[in-house]
Structures are given as C-alpha cells and as structure tokens.
Design a protein around this motif. Structure first.
Motif, PDB file in Angstrom:
ATOM      1  N   ARG A   8     -74.270  61.389   8.902  1.00 31.50           N
ATOM      2  CA  ARG A   8     -73.678  61.066   7.539  1.00 31.50           C
ATOM      3  C   ARG A   8     -72.607  59.740   8.012  1.00 31.50           C
ATOM      4  NH1 ARG A   8     -73.507  64.791   3.398  1.00 31.50           N
ATOM      5  NH2 ARG A   8     -75.299  63.595   3.235  1.00 31.50           N
ATOM      6  N   ILE A   9     -71.899  59.825   8.906  1.00 37.66           N
ATOM      7  CA  ILE A   9     -71.147  58.622   9.300  1.00 37.66           C
ATOM      8  C   ILE A   9     -71.881  57.445   9.314  1.00 37.66           C
ATOM      9  CG2 ILE A   9     -69.641  57.762  11.084  1.00 37.66           C
ATOM     10  CD1 ILE A   9     -68.591  60.471  11.615  1.00 37.66           C
ATOM     11  N   ASN A  10     -73.126  57.682  10.189  1.00 36.22           N
ATOM     12  CA  ASN A  10     -73.732  56.383  10.324  1.00 36.22           C
ATOM     13  C   ASN A  10     -74.434  55.738   9.079  1.00 36.22           C
ATOM     14  OD1 ASN A  10     -73.289  55.910  13.095  1.00 36.22           O
ATOM     15  ND2 ASN A  10     -75.268  57.210  13.892  1.00 36.22           N
ATOM     16  N   THR A  11     -74.784  56.588   8.051  1.00 35.33           N
ATOM     17  CA  THR A  11     -75.249  56.104   6.991  1.00 35.33           C
ATOM     18  C   THR A  11     -74.069  55.407   5.849  1.00 35.33           C
ATOM     19  OG1 THR A  11     -76.833  58.096   6.895  1.00 35.33           O
ATOM     20  CG2 THR A  11     -76.437  57.137   4.695  1.00 35.33           C
ATOM     21  N   PHE A  12     -73.058  56.049   6.076  1.00 32.93           N
ATOM     22  CA  PHE A  12     -71.741  55.571   5.493  1.00 32.93           C
ATOM     23  C   PHE A  12     -71.703  54.267   5.833  1.00 32.93           C
ATOM     24  CE2 PHE A  12     -67.181  55.661   4.884  1.00 32.93           C
ATOM     25  CZ  PHE A  12     -66.942  55.373   3.562  1.00 32.93           C
ATOM     26  N   GLU A  13     -71.544  53.928   7.118  1.00 29.17           N
ATOM     27  CA  GLU A  13     -70.904  52.971   7.626  1.00 29.17           C
ATOM     28  C   GLU A  13     -72.162  51.819   7.485  1.00 29.17           C
ATOM     29  OE1 GLU A  13     -69.745  53.402  11.586  1.00 29.17           O
ATOM     30  OE2 GLU A  13     -67.835  54.616  11.248  1.00 29.17           O
ATOM     31  N   GLN A  14     -73.383  52.045   7.621  1.00 31.97           N
ATOM     32  CA  GLN A  14     -74.268  51.144   7.277  1.00 31.97           C
ATOM     33  C   GLN A  14     -74.316  50.717   6.007  1.00 31.97           C
ATOM     34  OE1 GLN A  14     -76.305  49.944   9.862  1.00 31.97           O
ATOM     35  NE2 GLN A  14     -76.829  48.306   8.370  1.00 31.97           N
TER      36      GLN A  14
END
Lengths: 508, 508
Positions: free
Chosen positions: A131-137
């Motif tokens: 989820r963090i990766n998706t958010f940052e991306q």
C-alpha cells in the motif's frame, strides 16, 4: 544494509561552520525555484529512536523558508481519522505543488510498530508495504519528489545517545521510555527495518540511510542530499514538462471494440405508474429503516453518480434522500476544482469528503471525471487517464476494505432520449438552467464517451465495487432499479456485520 | 408569539400545484444571480420536533440547484470538535460567497436543549444567546444574508403529527422518542423557545415563525420567503456595494495622540552573551518540561507573532520550538489567502487552524493583519477594521474560555535598527530572500503603522489575552523576554488546572 551507517562518520565544527552558510543559501535558492514549479516535495524522516528525527525536523524548519514548508507528525488517530480509511489523514497532509512537507515516520511507523510488537506477521507487513509503494508511486506519477531519510544508530550508538540524553534537562524525560525500547528490541527492530527499507526503496523514491550519531554529520548529509535531489528534480522538470516519466501502460486486449457494453442494455424496460408508486413507497420505507440501522451500526455508504447529461442522475439521488435522515447524508456536487484542490493530486479533493462512520455521501459526478470528460476533452493526457484506472481501483479498495458500502451508478439513456430531454428542459422554465451550450457540445462527442464509458466499466468494475448500469429511458424504471440496488448492497453489508436486519424490516 | 402559527393555515393541492412551478423558476433565477454576487446565504431551520425540519431541508434540496447548496446538521461533537471552542465546527460549515448553506437547528439546539433539561439557568442561556447574536452579526457585517425559520406546531398539532408518523413505515421509528419528549415538556419547551426567539430576532436576522402542520402551506411559505429575502438582499447589494450597512462605530476618546505606547518601550535593554546562553538553556529546559505537561494535560497554546519587518519574529519562534516536541506544534505562516479562504469571512482561515487539545500553534502573522496591513494599505475599509477589534476580541475570548493559552507578541525595533537589519540581510546571501521591495515600501509607512499598532494594543489587549510588547533592538533580550513570557503564562495555566508543575520542574 546498515553497516555503512555505523562507521562513526564525523564532521568537525570548523568544517561544519565552513560549509553550512553556502548550503543554506543554495537551499533557499532552490526553494525559490520550487515555488515556480508544479510539483510538491515530501521529505520523510524515519529511523531509529534517538537518531535525531525531531532535531532534523527542527533544523530543516530553521534552514528553509518556513512559509513554504509544513511539518507533519501522526500520533494516535483521532475519532474522525479512525472512522475513515487509514490513508485519509495522510492525504489530508499532502503539500501543495511548489511547497514542501516534512514528515516524521509517517505511513511507515504503524506497520513497523505492529510488526515489532508481533501484532502482524511478515505477510501482513508486506501487504502494508505494498500500500505504501502504491501511495508513493501515485504521488510520484503526479510529479511529486519524495525524499526518504532513514536515520540510523548502531546498538552502541543508541546506548551512547541515551546516556547523553539523560544528562540534558530538555531530553532526559524521554530516556526511560527509550531505554526500555532499546533493551527490549534493538536487534528485532533492526531486522524489521531492513525488510521495510528493502521493500520500499524504489528507483524513484530510494531510502537514504544516514548515520545519526554525529549531529553535524547528520545535518550536513540531510541538507546536502535534499539540495542535490531538488536540483536534479528541477532540471528534469525543465527537460520534460510531463510529470509522468515513470508510466508503464497496462497491456490491454480490448481497447478496440465494435459492440459496447452500453449497447447490451435494454432501454425498453419500464415500470408502470401505479406499480412505480407502490414500489417507490415500499423501497423508501425499507431504505429508511436500513439507513437508520447503518447509522447506528456505523456503516458508511458512498454512492457515485455518473451518466449522460440529462440521464437522470439528480432524479435518482432525489428518490433516495427522502428516506435518509438529512443530518446523516451529504451531497457533494463535483464542479471545477478550487485553487487549493488544483494544487494537489486529482484524487485529493475526493479524499477530502470521505464521510465519517455511519454517514452517507452522494457524489454527483466523481473521480471518474478523470477517465470520462478529462479523457474525451484532452484535459488529461493518455498516460494520465490510463493510469487513473489503477489509481481509482486502489482508492476504492481502501474505501471498501474500511467497510464503506460503495455503489456506483451509470445513468444510461439513448441518444434520442437525450435529445428529447434537452428540448424539454429548454421549454420548462425551472429546468432551463440545467441545459447549457456545454451539454450540446458534449452531445456531439457521444461516440467518444461511449468508448470512455466502456473502458471505465471494463477496468473499474471490481468485485468489491461493481458498476451498476441503469437503463434510464424510463425514469421510473431507473429510479426503482437504483433504489433496489442500493438497498440490496446496504442490506448485505449490514447482515455481514451481524445486524438483525430482518427483524427491523418486519412489519413494513 | 406563536399564536399566529396555530391558526391552522392550509394550502389546497390545486393552489399549491398552481403556485409551485413559478416559485421554483424564480428561486433558480435568483440563485443564478446569487452566484455572481459576493455574499453567502445561510438558511436556518429550527423549531418544534415533528414540524417538518427534515422535510423542509429535503424540499429545498429539490427546489434549488444543489450544486450551490450544502446542508449541515450537527450531532454530538467529534473528539476533534470537542477539543476546540464550540463554534469551531460552525465556522467550518459556513457557505462560500455566492452559495447557500442550509442548517437544521445549528447553534441554537445546544443552549435550548440544555435549558430544557435544566442543565443551565436563564442567565447562562442568555450568555449563550449573546454569543449567537455576536456570531450572526459578524457574518451579517461581512455581507451574509441569514434567514431563520422557526417551524411551529401547537400542542394538539404535535399530537396529530405523532399519530400520523406512527402510521408511516418511514417515520414510525421516530415516534417513541418524540412521543416521550412531547408528553414531558411541550409547554416548557415552548416557553424557552419564546425567550430564545425574542432574544435572537434582530433587525437583520429576524425569526420567521411558520406553522408546520400543513406540508403545502409550510413549503410554500418557506420557499416564498427565501425568494423574497434573496431578491431584497440582491437589490440592496446593488444599491450599496459595501456590506457594512449595520456598522455603528464605537466612540473612541484616544484616537488622536502624540505619544505612542511604542515610544514607552526601552529599546536599550540588552542581555549579555554569556548570560544569554545560560538563560536560553535554562528557559528552554523549563519550556520543554512545561510543554510536555501541557500536551499530557491537554492544554493548548496559541502564540501570535506580529512585529516590524526584520523585527525578529522568526528568531523568537525558533528559540521556542527546540523545546517542544515537533509532533506537537505547527507553524502557520500567514500569506495571501487562497480562493477558498477569500470566499469566506476573513476570520475563517484562522479558525481553520485552531489546534486540538494539547497542541501548540505558532501564527507567524495573524488575524491582526486586518487592523495593521489591511488598514494601512486600505485593503479593508475604515468600518471594516474598526469593527475588527470587537470581532477579534470576541474570537480570542472564545479561545481562552475554552482554555487555550493565548500569547500575543509584538516584536518591536527602532526605525534605525530596522534599516541596519535590512542592509545586513541584503548582504547575507542566505538571508537575502527575506528582504523584498515590499519591505522597503512598508518602511515608508512607518508612522501609519505606529498608529495602527497603538490602536491595536489599546483595543485588543484584554485581561484574558494581553499583548506582550518585545523590546527587540537587542535580539538576545527579545528572545529571553518572549520565552519567559510564554513560560510564565503556560506555567500559570497548568497550575490553575491543578498540574503539579513544581514537582516536574525540580532538578532542572
């Protein structure tokens, strides 16, 4: 991974004093340039306790022009935060384009703490990191620069810091808590941190590990790195005005089609007048009971309304609201964004209005504008609207995971029916305001919209948030279908929560 | 008072159907005009339970263009709301200029309910009503149109409604609660309502009592009255572009003066370097303990910083923040308002940032801009800035009544010292950004600012929120004085709350 940050890096007072003035000047200069650009900057400061997260934040507040910098930290969620998806509070705290946000251990702290305490296993940690990766991306795709510092201390280093802190009246109150944490789990924490850093260090948003023991070394390293990254990002932004350098389109097999899903709808469906009156009353009665139960049991609903101009969206909403306590719903009409909204990611203005637990929100037009009007009119580039399908389904996944009942309606009518309604509106004085030149212009692009709607349904109708296509040539049929759909979804959600729905509905 | 609303007014179906289309057309037309104007509209719907408050709200949502209408209702305060002054949530819910807000029993419901339940007496009720009058008058002074409906039912009427509701599946769930309230206290409620209506029915915002028994009569009356008031307000707005028709200036005896309060400050005060270092460390140590206690005991602070350009405001803030946990403070730099902010009363953007319990907020420039730069530059008219003194003291009273520690600093320097600092800034590269042409222009208006500052201090230095004037030619003296002032205020507030401050400070 952390070895290079345990070498005992040091900067002498002389060297520090020689380098800092020039560094500060340059930081302020690039900040001036940043103001003129169209991207936000996020600086994340995480790491080992005692490594100087707070001190670094304070220092950056001093070095930078504070008018364009905002600091954020996240403690225990307030009830308003707890009643919404976890990322609501992070979306609320995003900097505007041209400005900077400084964050102490933001979205990372909860999964790390949960894993350290053994409340979640590695798999659940990985899910949180995804989820963090998706958010940052998503932010990066929108042009954001994300700089992530991990301030590190070795086991010995942390001990030294604790000793030092216990001698300073300003910090000694923190020692007992820190001391305890240190003794209990430095190694465990270190192992988990490594997993987190490996998983979330991406090409566009890598982690920068900084040894935290020597204040001058840490300060200079952080300041210099921010400067370098800002400069690099500014020059890239010059080269390439599109912020979508990292886009990789999903391969689609069905973009070319001759039959649209909209063609499959039977627009001849009708409900007769007497039947309609009976059903409307019955369904509104049911909805009134269910929506009261939803409020009492803190089940929120979000209802999205998209559709052709004159497709009857407003009429669908107006048949639902009489059954809901006006204190518990809100209609959000989506018009042109305000300048605060324009200064953020396009989803920001929708996150803003996410309801508290138990409330119902009607979005009259929605985030799907991105893949409808913005696509057709060219307000969004192809990579932007292509990417939006994934951004939207991720957003909706967060809503439904949180327990929100998400119902999405497309109010469909035939092209002929639209023409008839446009003409009727022009002839009815109190509906005249509803018809504008823009409506006529949109009508000319009917076929482009058909394609956009088909793609939208194909790419965003998920198990957790399916589209409901409403055959709307007959307004009565449309209203009954929309009401029934929402009622069924709400009833199922309440039952899944163990609410005694049947008992409450008895006697209706 | 309520007799005329107990006559059994009725409108036949035929009459209703004949009148409604024209009424709706006209409502939409004036709403179109409203969008082009510069004032917001508030429609308040209060009254007897069962008289149709919710139904009226629903109806208005149907009749009006919902894109420019937002409905608000206020239940039990969330923790974020409860941790701020009561009116914070009302300020958050104000419509933009050109738009309408619909409110069900907003700021009236709490005092009425408390009085009905006997939790407060008539005096406390009157105090609450005074706050309501002040609030509404401030909005009216800012140009707002406030339309207040009281939907009334006689004792018999309420009984009839209850009977009818018990037969309708959509409403019967409400009956048991209503029934109880009705039996227990119709007469008591009626008496209190009369007192409330008498006290808060003003020339600019009178109460309109509407008999609620007959739905068609009620709907037509409400709709027609909104139409009439909107038309009247629009034509008045044409005649008189200033929204400040209701202004009566407070007579002042001291506007003409030859000696300013700023002249009385001794700018020769200094703190020597070694003494400064010792004191700074000691005071920051104290503040660090106190601010932690404040957080734990939910005591919020709001620190305001005004002062001459180059007066050292930023330096004062930076000497305080190292002593405060960065997770618990926020610096709010006040720059040009955003368009969302411009679309509201000028105090709205300051209400936005009121901290939660236990947090510290630094306002770098503040609401006093209204009586400083806006006065001197003519951005606010004389009636506007004259009125602002009362608006500001009322605002600050609400903050301090809620328990906020409010500390107001004016960073004062001599005109010569300012010149020296401007020149130094121009010569120091990393301070260069701090000096602009505007600073030089402001400097030319020094005397006008002296007068504005003197008036400000005279009119807004209250017992609950006094001004602290900082003799700032010596930066070290200024910082020590500001720190000590805040520490004393915070310490007193904590002690008043029964916090064991001395014990915590021991050993420093």
């Amino acid at each position: 991974m952390f070895e290079v940050a345990e070498l005992g890096h040091k900067v002498s007072k002389e060297e520090y004093n020689a380098l800092v003035p020039e560094l500060r000047t340059q930081l302020l200069e690039v900040q001036e340039q940043l103001k003129e650009t169209n991207f936000p900057v996020l600086v994340l400061i995480s790491g080992v306790d005692g490594a100087g997260k707070g001190a670094t934040l304070t220092l950056l507040n001093e070095w930078l022009d504070p008018r364009y910098v905002t600091s954020y930290a996240f403690g225990i969620p307030s009830d308003e935060e707890a009643e919404r998806p976890e990322y609501w509070r992070f979306w609320r705290a995003l900097p505007k384009r041209g400005e900077m946000g400084l964050y102490i251990s933001p979205w990372y702290s909860r999964p790390i703490a949960q894993r350290v305490r053994g409340e979640i296993d590695d798999n659940a940690l990985d899910t949180a990191l995804r989820r963090i990766n998706t958010f940052e991306q998503e932010l990066i795709d929108d042009g954001a620069l994300i700089i992530k510092f991990w301030l590190h201390l070795s086991n010995d280093g942390q001990e030294k810091v604790i000793k030092k802190m216990s001698k300073d009246p300003q910090t000694k109150w923190r020692v007992s808590q820190l001391d305890k944490e240190h003794l209990e789990g430095y190694d465990r924490f270190r192992g988990i941190a490594e997993r987190v850093l490996r998983t979330t260090s991406t090409g566009a948003a890598p982690w920068i590990i900084v040894e935290g023991l020597d204040t001058r070394y840490r300060s200079l390293t952080v300041g210099q790195h921010i400067l370098d990254r800002l400069k690099a990002h500014l020059s890239k932004a010059d080269e390439d005005t599109s912020p979508h350098r990292h886009f990789r389109p999903i391969i689609s097999t069905s973009l070319a089609r001759d039959v649209s899903i909209l063609d499959s709808l039977d627009l001849g469906l009708v409900v007769e007048r007497e039947e309609y009156k009976r059903l409307l009353k019955e369904l509104q009665g049911r909805l009134s009971v269910l929506s009261r139960l939803a409020y009492e049991n803190k089940v929120s609903s979000i209802l999205l309304f998209e559709g052709w101009d004159a497709g009857g969206k407003g009429g669908l909403i107006r048949r639902m609201i009489p059954a809901i306590d006006p204190r518990h719903y809100r209609i959000i009409p989506i018009a042109a964004p305000t300048d605060e909204e324009r200064a953020h990611h396009y989803l920001w203005r929708f996150w803003r209005h996410i309801p508290r637990a138990g409330f119902t929100t009607f979005y009259d037009r929605t985030w799907y504008g991105r893949v409808l009007v913005e696509r057709v009119e060219g307000f969004a580039t192809e990579v932007e609207w292509m990417r939006a399908y994934a951004e939207i389904t991720d957003f909706e996944e967060q809503l439904t995971e949180h327990g929100v009942v998400l119902v999405k309606f497309w109010a469909h009518i035939s092209k002929e029916e639209q023409l008839a309604r446009f003409k009727a509106r022009e002839e009815t004085p109190f509906k005249h305001y509803k018809i504008t030149d823009e409506d006529w212009r949109n009508r000319e692009k009917w076929d482009l919209y058909v394609q956009a709607v088909s793609d939208m349904v194909e790419r965003t109708s998920t198990e957790y948030a399916p589209w409901t296509l409403i055959e709307g040539n007959d307004k009565k049929y449309a209203r009954i279908k929309a009401l029934s759909t929402y009622i069924d979804r709400l009833e199922a959600a309440l039952k899944a929560k163990g609410v005694k729905v049947n008992k409450a509905l008895k006697g209706l």
